[in-house]
Write a protein that holds these residues in place. Sequence first.
Motif, PDB file in Angstrom:
ATOM      1  N   VAL A   1       3.243   1.508   8.254  1.00 29.96           N
ATOM      2  CA  VAL A   1       2.871   0.125   7.959  1.00 29.96           C
ATOM      3  C   VAL A   1       2.405  -0.589   9.230  1.00 29.96           C
ATOM      4  N   LEU A   2       3.146  -0.451  10.324  1.00 26.98           N
ATOM      5  CA  LEU A   2       2.827  -1.153  11.566  1.00 26.98           C
ATOM      6  C   LEU A   2       1.530  -0.656  12.203  1.00 26.98           C
ATOM      7  N   GLU A   3       1.203   0.607  11.981  1.00 27.92           N
ATOM      8  CA  GLU A   3      -0.038   1.151  12.548  1.00 27.92           C
ATOM      9  C   GLU A   3      -1.276   0.466  11.981  1.00 27.92           C
TER      10      GLU A   3
ATOM     11  N   ARG B   1       0.822  -1.213   0.000  1.00 28.33           N
ATOM     12  CA  ARG B   1       0.000   0.000   0.000  1.00 28.33           C
ATOM     13  C   ARG B   1       0.857   1.265   0.000  1.00 28.33           C
ATOM     14  N   THR B   2       1.993   1.226   0.686  1.00 31.21           N
ATOM     15  CA  THR B   2       2.837   2.431   0.820  1.00 31.21           C
ATOM     16  C   THR B   2       3.989   2.466  -0.176  1.00 31.21           C
ATOM     17  N   GLU B   3       4.017   1.520  -1.120  1.00 32.57           N
ATOM     18  CA  GLU B   3       5.166   1.394  -2.025  1.00 32.57           C
ATOM     19  C   GLU B   3       5.390   2.658  -2.851  1.00 32.57           C
ATOM     20  N   HIS B   4       4.337   3.293  -3.297  1.00 29.46           N
ATOM     21  CA  HIS B   4       4.478   4.447  -4.190  1.00 29.46           C
ATOM     22  C   HIS B   4       4.154   5.772  -3.475  1.00 29.46           C
TER      23      HIS B   4
ATOM     24  N   GLU C   1      16.839  14.352   2.703  1.00 27.51           N
ATOM     25  CA  GLU C   1      18.226  14.602   3.102  1.00 27.51           C
ATOM     26  C   GLU C   1      18.427  14.280   4.584  1.00 27.51           C
ATOM     27  N   LYS C   2      17.445  14.654   5.421  1.00 26.23           N
ATOM     28  CA  LYS C   2      17.582  14.453   6.861  1.00 26.23           C
ATOM     29  C   LYS C   2      17.087  13.080   7.320  1.00 26.23           C
ATOM     30  N   LEU C   3      16.052  12.555   6.654  1.00 31.05           N
ATOM     31  CA  LEU C   3      15.399  11.324   7.124  1.00 31.05           C
ATOM     32  C   LEU C   3      15.649  10.125   6.222  1.00 31.05           C
ATOM     33  N   SER C   4      16.472  10.258   5.202  1.00 31.96           N
ATOM     34  CA  SER C   4      16.727   9.234   4.170  1.00 31.96           C
ATOM     35  C   SER C   4      15.506   9.086   3.274  1.00 31.96           C
ATOM     36  N   LYS C   5      15.624   8.254   2.283  1.00 34.55           N
ATOM     37  CA  LYS C   5      14.528   8.046   1.347  1.00 34.55           C
ATOM     38  C   LYS C   5      13.300   7.486   2.088  1.00 34.55           C
ATOM     39  N   TYR C   6      12.107   7.915   1.633  1.00 33.86           N
ATOM     40  CA  TYR C   6      10.872   7.443   2.273  1.00 33.86           C
ATOM     41  C   TYR C   6      10.764   5.923   2.221  1.00 33.86           C
ATOM     42  N   GLN C   7      11.201   5.320   1.104  1.00 33.67           N
ATOM     43  CA  GLN C   7      11.068   3.884   0.911  1.00 33.67           C
ATOM     44  C   GLN C   7      11.739   3.089   2.035  1.00 33.67           C
ATOM     45  N   HIS C   8      12.801   3.612   2.605  1.00 31.96           N
ATOM     46  CA  HIS C   8      13.528   2.887   3.646  1.00 31.96           C
ATOM     47  C   HIS C   8      13.534   3.649   4.972  1.00 31.96           C
ATOM     48  N   SER C   9      12.588   4.584   5.147  1.00 29.06           N
ATOM     49  CA  SER C   9      12.585   5.421   6.343  1.00 29.06           C
ATOM     50  C   SER C   9      11.789   4.782   7.474  1.00 29.06           C
ATOM     51  N   GLU C  10      12.104   5.258   8.663  1.00 23.47           N
ATOM     52  CA  GLU C  10      11.352   4.803   9.840  1.00 23.47           C
ATOM     53  C   GLU C  10       9.908   5.293   9.779  1.00 23.47           C
ATOM     54  N   THR C  11       9.691   6.421   9.109  1.00 24.19           N
ATOM     55  CA  THR C  11       8.327   6.952   8.959  1.00 24.19           C
ATOM     56  C   THR C  11       7.432   5.947   8.250  1.00 24.19           C
ATOM     57  N   ARG C  12       7.926   5.394   7.143  1.00 24.82           N
ATOM     58  CA  ARG C  12       7.131   4.411   6.409  1.00 24.82           C
ATOM     59  C   ARG C  12       6.901   3.162   7.255  1.00 24.82           C
ATOM     60  N   LEU C  13       7.905   2.713   7.980  1.00 26.18           N
ATOM     61  CA  LEU C  13       7.763   1.520   8.819  1.00 26.18           C
ATOM     62  C   LEU C  13       6.651   1.718   9.851  1.00 26.18           C
ATOM     63  N   LEU C  14       6.626   2.888  10.500  1.00 23.52           N
ATOM     64  CA  LEU C  14       5.586   3.163  11.487  1.00 23.52           C
ATOM     65  C   LEU C  14       4.197   3.194  10.856  1.00 23.52           C
TER      66      LEU C  14
ATOM     67  N   GLU D   1      12.430  -5.857  17.639  1.00 24.47           N
ATOM     68  CA  GLU D   1      13.836  -5.872  17.231  1.00 24.47           C
ATOM     69  C   GLU D   1      14.022  -6.597  15.899  1.00 24.47           C
ATOM     70  N   HIS D   2      13.310  -7.714  15.711  1.00 27.99           N
ATOM     71  CA  HIS D   2      13.412  -8.454  14.451  1.00 27.99           C
ATOM     72  C   HIS D   2      12.880  -7.622  13.286  1.00 27.99           C
ATOM     73  N   VAL D   3      11.771  -6.924  13.523  1.00 24.95           N
ATOM     74  CA  VAL D   3      11.178  -6.102  12.456  1.00 24.95           C
ATOM     75  C   VAL D   3      12.155  -5.005  12.039  1.00 24.95           C
ATOM     76  N   GLU D   4      12.746  -4.329  13.011  1.00 28.13           N
ATOM     77  CA  GLU D   4      13.695  -3.260  12.690  1.00 28.13           C
ATOM     78  C   GLU D   4      14.957  -3.823  12.029  1.00 28.13           C
ATOM     79  N   GLN D   5      15.379  -5.001  12.460  1.00 29.17           N
ATOM     80  CA  GLN D   5      16.547  -5.636  11.838  1.00 29.17           C
ATOM     81  C   GLN D   5      16.294  -5.888  10.359  1.00 29.17           C
ATOM     82  N   TRP D   6      15.142  -6.427  10.058  1.00 30.03           N
ATOM     83  CA  TRP D   6      14.820  -6.693   8.651  1.00 30.03           C
ATOM     84  C   TRP D   6      14.667  -5.381   7.870  1.00 30.03           C
TER      85      TRP D   6
END
Length: 376
Positions: free
Chosen positions: A44-46, A13-16, A29-42, A65-70
Amino acid sequence: CAATLLCAQGLERTEHEGFGGGNTAWEEEKLSKYQHSETRLLEVLEGVCAPSDFTCHQLLERSEEHVEQWWFHEQQQHPDFFQWLCVDRLMLCCPPGTYGPDCRSCAGGPQQPCSGNGRCDGDGTRRGTGLCVCSPGYGGPFCAECGDGYYEVSRNKSHLMCAECYQACGRCTGPEDSSCLRCKRGWVLHEHRCIDIDECGTEMAHCRANQYCVNTEGSYECRDCSTACIGCMGAGPARCKKCNKGYWRDGARCLDVDECASAEEPVCTGVQEVCENTEGSYRCVCAQGHVRRDGQCIEDKPPDAPEKGFFDDVTDDEVVVLQQMFFGVMICALATLAAKGDMVFTAIFIGAVAAMAGYWLSDRSDRVLDGFMKGR
């Protein structure tokens, strides 16, 4: 396993999508690309757990911890999140079409378990037997055959369609009542047709004492005899084998005995007791106008009324007359006393005051005087 699959859906759902702010260049620049950012991960998990699903939230917390590792380190090498986390790392799930601790193939193979006509017990989990639980109408170890009471309509390499036989057929070649190969219990095969067995007439029925048998389609029912019977051959008091106590035989029927009318001597011997006939028996009740108290029939009468007062029978009109007479006497007495003292004006004044007082009292103190004149 289901929660991890929801994670995969959230990733799709969040791919694009991108950051929600207005300055995307600064954010990347500050948060890295959205595709690999913590913002997108949160984000998805919500969407993984329902607000009230405590077990799901607890599982995510334990696996954080496993989720963040992956997410931050394993995505490139292991793009299948479900396989990496649930199957390989946590060992909680199996790939679809497999089951058990070692993720073995379900019956019928992992590509199409149970031939697509049932479900594999334990499919996708580390539990279960891997055996097929076939859908209605299908059978066999791989659900690749038609079940009892169904026949084959069509078949190809990957698909089988079954339809229901005539209701009495256990196996058949088509939907007609003449296409039976085997009958269901309670029916017998005769020239490819299933004929109902009369269990009541063949002594196959097993009913309790004081019941009779009724044949039904493919079976039978046991129903209670009439209360007039001891044993019966059918419904009603005319089908009794013997008459029950309190009944007598009149031809083929068992009729109620009227104990109250047929007894030579009274059956109810209590004082003021009378006999009342009932179905198969009788009962003793109190005669009309009497009630039973402490086992005895006594006259039903209201409790004794208290003695009447002297004025209890005086009507309201009579009370008004007595009031007027009383105040008239008082006026005359006061006027007479005034006249004897040669006080004419005083007599007139006192008489007028007494008349007004009498009128006032008679108009407003009816209840007081009524209580006084009707007192006991």
